[in-house]
Design a protein around this motif. Structure first.
Motif, mmCIF file in Angstrom:
data_model
loop_
_atom_site.group_PDB
_atom_site.id
_atom_site.type_symbol
_atom_site.label_atom_id
_atom_site.label_comp_id
_atom_site.label_asym_id
_atom_site.label_seq_id
_atom_site.Cartn_x
_atom_site.Cartn_y
_atom_site.Cartn_z
ATOM 1 N N LEU A 9 140.601 12.182 -4.084
ATOM 2 C CA LEU A 9 139.997 13.119 -3.139
ATOM 3 C C LEU A 9 138.475 13.009 -3.147
ATOM 4 N N GLU A 10 137.888 12.877 -4.332
ATOM 5 C CA GLU A 10 136.440 12.721 -4.410
ATOM 6 C C GLU A 10 135.998 11.439 -3.696
ATOM 7 N N ARG A 11 136.761 10.393 -3.880
ATOM 8 C CA ARG A 11 136.432 9.124 -3.228
ATOM 9 C C ARG A 11 136.475 9.272 -1.715
ATOM 10 N N GLU A 12 137.466 9.996 -1.191
ATOM 11 C CA GLU A 12 137.573 10.160 0.253
ATOM 12 C C GLU A 12 136.423 10.985 0.809
ATOM 13 N N VAL A 13 135.901 11.922 0.029
ATOM 14 C CA VAL A 13 134.752 12.719 0.482
ATOM 15 C C VAL A 13 133.497 11.859 0.572
ATOM 16 N N ILE A 14 133.265 11.034 -0.437
ATOM 17 C CA ILE A 14 132.009 10.283 -0.512
ATOM 18 C C ILE A 14 132.051 8.963 0.261
ATOM 19 N N ARG A 15 133.239 8.431 0.510
ATOM 20 C CA ARG A 15 133.350 7.098 1.124
ATOM 21 C C ARG A 15 132.618 6.984 2.462
ATOM 22 N N PRO A 16 132.718 7.963 3.391
ATOM 23 C CA PRO A 16 132.008 7.812 4.675
ATOM 24 C C PRO A 16 130.483 7.866 4.543
ATOM 25 N N TRP A 73 120.792 7.702 -2.702
ATOM 26 C CA TRP A 73 121.275 8.807 -3.536
ATOM 27 C C TRP A 73 120.775 10.147 -2.993
ATOM 28 N N ALA A 74 119.499 10.201 -2.606
ATOM 29 C CA ALA A 74 118.951 11.434 -2.032
ATOM 30 C C ALA A 74 119.640 11.765 -0.712
ATOM 31 N N ARG A 75 119.909 10.748 0.094
ATOM 32 C CA ARG A 75 120.555 10.969 1.389
ATOM 33 C C ARG A 75 121.979 11.488 1.208
ATOM 34 N N ILE A 76 122.728 10.921 0.258
ATOM 35 C CA ILE A 76 124.104 11.360 0.030
ATOM 36 C C ILE A 76 124.132 12.802 -0.470
ATOM 37 N N LEU A 77 123.201 13.139 -1.381
ATOM 38 C CA LEU A 77 123.145 14.523 -1.858
ATOM 39 C C LEU A 77 122.856 15.477 -0.704
ATOM 40 N N GLN A 78 121.932 15.103 0.165
ATOM 41 C CA GLN A 78 121.622 15.953 1.309
ATOM 42 C C GLN A 78 122.846 16.139 2.201
ATOM 43 N N ALA A 79 123.620 15.060 2.368
ATOM 44 C CA ALA A 79 124.800 15.133 3.236
ATOM 45 C C ALA A 79 125.879 16.039 2.647
ATOM 46 N N VAL A 80 126.174 15.890 1.356
ATOM 47 C CA VAL A 80 127.249 16.698 0.766
ATOM 48 C C VAL A 80 126.825 18.156 0.604
ATOM 49 N N GLN A 226 120.116 13.488 -9.148
ATOM 50 C CA GLN A 226 120.757 13.565 -7.831
ATOM 51 C C GLN A 226 122.215 13.125 -7.899
ATOM 52 N N LEU A 227 122.472 12.051 -8.645
ATOM 53 C CA LEU A 227 123.847 11.573 -8.784
ATOM 54 C C LEU A 227 124.735 12.595 -9.481
ATOM 55 N N ALA A 228 124.234 13.186 -10.553
ATOM 56 C CA ALA A 228 125.006 14.214 -11.251
ATOM 57 C C ALA A 228 125.265 15.400 -10.325
ATOM 58 N N SER A 229 124.285 15.759 -9.502
ATOM 59 C CA SER A 229 124.442 16.865 -8.552
ATOM 60 C C SER A 229 125.471 16.517 -7.480
ATOM 61 N N ILE A 230 125.481 15.254 -7.045
ATOM 62 C CA ILE A 230 126.502 14.814 -6.093
ATOM 63 C C ILE A 230 127.894 15.009 -6.687
ATOM 64 N N ARG A 231 128.050 14.657 -7.962
ATOM 65 C CA ARG A 231 129.364 14.811 -8.614
ATOM 66 C C ARG A 231 129.756 16.283 -8.716
ATOM 67 N N ILE A 232 128.798 17.160 -8.979
ATOM 68 C CA ILE A 232 129.085 18.600 -9.019
ATOM 69 C C ILE A 232 129.584 19.074 -7.661
ATOM 70 N N TRP A 233 128.941 18.614 -6.590
ATOM 71 C CA TRP A 233 129.378 18.976 -5.243
ATOM 72 C C TRP A 233 130.771 18.420 -4.955
ATOM 73 N N LEU A 234 131.021 17.178 -5.327
ATOM 74 C CA LEU A 234 132.329 16.580 -5.053
ATOM 75 C C LEU A 234 133.446 17.385 -5.691
ATOM 76 N N ARG A 235 133.208 17.861 -6.908
ATOM 77 C CA ARG A 235 134.241 18.637 -7.594
ATOM 78 C C ARG A 235 134.466 19.979 -6.910
ATOM 79 N N ARG A 236 133.405 20.542 -6.320
ATOM 80 C CA ARG A 236 133.576 21.788 -5.562
ATOM 81 C C ARG A 236 134.388 21.542 -4.302
ATOM 82 N N TYR A 237 134.129 20.400 -3.635
ATOM 83 C CA TYR A 237 134.906 20.061 -2.442
ATOM 84 C C TYR A 237 136.376 19.934 -2.789
ATOM 85 N N VAL A 238 136.658 19.239 -3.877
ATOM 86 C CA VAL A 238 138.050 19.010 -4.278
ATOM 87 C C VAL A 238 138.739 20.317 -4.667
#
Length: 241
Positions: A9-16, A73-80, A226-238
């Motif tokens: 699920l995390e992969r599907e969120v970040i893949r696009p 990395w900054a762009r992905i964090l902004q998107a999620v 930023q990467l660690a923050s992206i992972r925190i967001w991904l887990r919230r999405y899941v």
């Protein structure tokens, strides 16, 4: 699958959100490389110690560096983080001790966001989070820097009607210093909710590479945050699916 790895699920969120333009040789599998990068963030190990199951460690370090320089990395964090709850936002810093491997800036160079504070050589991570403790903006300063130095830059983009700045049509909720002659409006119930930002820093420091700074370069360390923050967001999405 190891506990550090992206779930399906995390992969599907970040893949696009991953870069799609590839020049030259087809790049190594994104999921495998990202898992190797996250493994390093969580364990605090050197690049060369990344397990063989993630492929050559050079693929991980090169991908991390290239995408940092390109701003991905900054762009992905902004998107999620676009799904943040904007009703209440909180800002606070957290100090990070520097490891001896990262505590030697180049002679004659800039400080690289490291400085002397009461606890020794430190850096500060400044964060703005939403009402659920999810990161919206991040910044890095020297450990001895005044919190207000980073505050102006971080709250500038926040719109009117949110609890933060009176100058933007919002109101601040800051515990007053007892020695002040004039006390600003203060809501103790709302103040108790600010533990969400402390919880965010607690989750951030579960990543051992963040809890202790090993990087000399501030850009690399901020990219890791930023990467660690992206992972925190991904887990919230899941967690809501």
């Amino acid at each position: 699958m190891a506990g550090f790895d992206l779930t399906d699920l995390e992969r599907e969120v970040i893949r696009p959100l991953l870069p799609t333009k590839v020049r030259g040789v087809k790049r190594v599998d994104d999921r495998r490389v990202l898992n190797g990068i996250f493994w390093r963030l969580r364990t605090g190990a050197p690049w060369a110690d990344i397990p063989a199951r993630y492929g050559p460690f050079t693929a991980c370090v090169n991908r991390f560096s290239r995408w940092r320089k390109a701003g991905h990395w900054a762009r992905i964090l902004q998107a999620v983080s676009e799904a943040y709850d904007g009703k209440v936002q909180m800002i606070d810093p957290s100090s990070i001790r520097l490891h001896q491997h990262g505590a030697n800036p180049e002679k004659g160079g800039r400080s690289r966001c490291m400085g002397r504070a009461r606890g020794g050589l430190t850096a500060k991570i400044h964060a703005v989070v939403d009402a659920r403790g999810r990161p919206i903006r991040l910044n890095l300063t020297e450990g001895q820097a005044h919190d207000g130095r980073s505050g102006d830059d971080m709250v500038g983009p926040i719109g009117a009607g949110r609890i933060l700045l009176a100058g933007q049509g919002a109101r601040a909720n800051i515990r007053p210093i007892p020695t002040r002659k004039r006390f600003p409006p203060f809501d103790p119930v709302l103040c108790r909710a600010r533990n969400q930002i402390e919880r965010f820093f607690g989750k951030l420091k579960h990543f051992r590479f963040i809890a202790t700074r090993y990087d000399k370069r501030d850009g690399n360390f901020l990219a890791s945050v930023q990467l660690a923050s992206i992972r925190i967001w991904l887990r919230r999405y899941v967690s809501v699916n």
